[in-house]
Design a protein around this motif. Structure first.
Motif, mmCIF file in Angstrom:
data_model
loop_
_atom_site.group_PDB
_atom_site.id
_atom_site.type_symbol
_atom_site.label_atom_id
_atom_site.label_comp_id
_atom_site.label_asym_id
_atom_site.label_seq_id
_atom_site.Cartn_x
_atom_site.Cartn_y
_atom_site.Cartn_z
ATOM 1 N N LEU A 89 -1.121 -5.728 4.201
ATOM 2 C CA LEU A 89 -0.656 -4.758 3.205
ATOM 3 C C LEU A 89 -1.805 -4.219 2.371
ATOM 4 C CD1 LEU A 89 2.646 -6.457 2.001
ATOM 5 C CD2 LEU A 89 2.418 -4.420 3.427
ATOM 6 N N LEU A 90 -2.768 -5.061 2.052
ATOM 7 C CA LEU A 90 -3.935 -4.627 1.286
ATOM 8 C C LEU A 90 -4.772 -3.639 2.085
ATOM 9 C CD1 LEU A 90 -5.143 -5.218 -1.490
ATOM 10 C CD2 LEU A 90 -6.595 -6.909 -0.414
ATOM 11 N N VAL A 91 -4.982 -3.914 3.357
ATOM 12 C CA VAL A 91 -5.738 -2.994 4.216
ATOM 13 C C VAL A 91 -4.997 -1.670 4.342
ATOM 14 C CG1 VAL A 91 -6.514 -2.616 6.589
ATOM 15 C CG2 VAL A 91 -6.979 -4.798 5.467
ATOM 16 N N GLY A 92 -3.671 -1.722 4.476
ATOM 17 C CA GLY A 92 -2.878 -0.495 4.534
ATOM 18 C C GLY A 92 -2.987 0.320 3.269
ATOM 19 N N THR A 93 -2.968 -0.368 2.134
ATOM 20 C CA THR A 93 -3.096 0.316 0.844
ATOM 21 C C THR A 93 -4.470 0.958 0.708
ATOM 22 O OG1 THR A 93 -1.581 -1.268 -0.155
ATOM 23 C CG2 THR A 93 -2.956 0.007 -1.648
ATOM 24 N N LEU A 94 -5.504 0.255 1.117
ATOM 25 C CA LEU A 94 -6.857 0.828 1.053
ATOM 26 C C LEU A 94 -6.989 2.033 1.978
ATOM 27 C CD1 LEU A 94 -9.057 -2.396 0.880
ATOM 28 C CD2 LEU A 94 -8.666 -0.709 -0.922
ATOM 29 N N TRP A 108 -7.769 5.888 0.795
ATOM 30 C CA TRP A 108 -8.873 6.659 1.363
ATOM 31 C C TRP A 108 -8.379 8.037 1.815
ATOM 32 C CZ3 TRP A 108 -9.920 8.136 6.545
ATOM 33 C CH2 TRP A 108 -11.196 8.655 6.746
ATOM 34 N N VAL A 109 -7.218 8.084 2.459
ATOM 35 C CA VAL A 109 -6.657 9.366 2.909
ATOM 36 C C VAL A 109 -6.333 10.250 1.712
ATOM 37 C CG1 VAL A 109 -4.640 10.403 4.028
ATOM 38 C CG2 VAL A 109 -5.771 8.451 5.081
ATOM 39 N N VAL A 110 -5.733 9.686 0.681
ATOM 40 C CA VAL A 110 -5.398 10.458 -0.518
ATOM 41 C C VAL A 110 -6.666 10.968 -1.193
ATOM 42 C CG1 VAL A 110 -4.410 10.281 -2.843
ATOM 43 C CG2 VAL A 110 -3.174 9.346 -0.896
ATOM 44 N N ASP A 111 -7.690 10.153 -1.250
ATOM 45 C CA ASP A 111 -8.962 10.568 -1.848
ATOM 46 C C ASP A 111 -9.553 11.761 -1.101
ATOM 47 O OD1 ASP A 111 -11.239 10.169 -3.690
ATOM 48 O OD2 ASP A 111 -12.299 9.689 -1.815
ATOM 49 N N ARG A 112 -9.527 11.709 0.215
ATOM 50 C CA ARG A 112 -10.035 12.846 1.010
ATOM 51 C C ARG A 112 -9.252 14.119 0.723
ATOM 52 N NH1 ARG A 112 -9.755 11.403 6.920
ATOM 53 N NH2 ARG A 112 -9.790 13.652 7.039
#
Length: 122
Positions: free
Chosen positions: A12-17, A21-25
């Motif tokens: 879940l943590l990896v999914g959140t990260l 990252w996608v939202v930041d882009r």
């Protein structure tokens, strides 16, 4: 059992990260587009303000016309109203809701938005 919970939390943590990252882009792309659009939005805002001031000047000029002209026009309108059909081909203009207030200084609002964005980026 605790190993399974740790793995689930890690996934879940990896999914959140990854999602962050996608939202930041996407946000960075949006900011680039907003910077490119800033001059166009500013000129559009100024054009809207000019048109609003022109409309208000035209209304003031119409109200300043001599009363006699207005009376003859109203008589002509009542005669024309008698000749109009019982239906209308266009809708009546909707009235502005009472909670809606006109916004003055739209160009300052637009500039303020872009200044706020610049300050948040810094």
């Amino acid at each position: 059992m605790s190993f399974v919970i740790d793995v689930a939390v890690l996934v879940l943590l990896v999914g959140t990260l990854g999602y962050a990252w996608v939202v930041d882009r996407r946000v960075r792309k949006l900011m680039v587009v907003l910077r490119e659009m800033e001059p166009m939005i500013g000129s559009f805002s100024q054009a809207v303000e000019r048109s609003e001031s022109t409309v208000s000047a035209l209304r003031a000029a119409r109200e300043a016309q001599p009363r006699a002209r207005t009376e003859t026009r109203s008589e002509t309108r009542t005669e024309a109203a008698r000749k109009e059909p019982a239906f209308r081909s266009s809708r009546e203009r909707p009235s502005r809701p009472p909670e809606a207030t006109p916004l003055n200084g739209k160009s300052e609002l637009v500039r303020g938005f872009f200044e706020t964005v610049r300050q948040r980026e810094a």
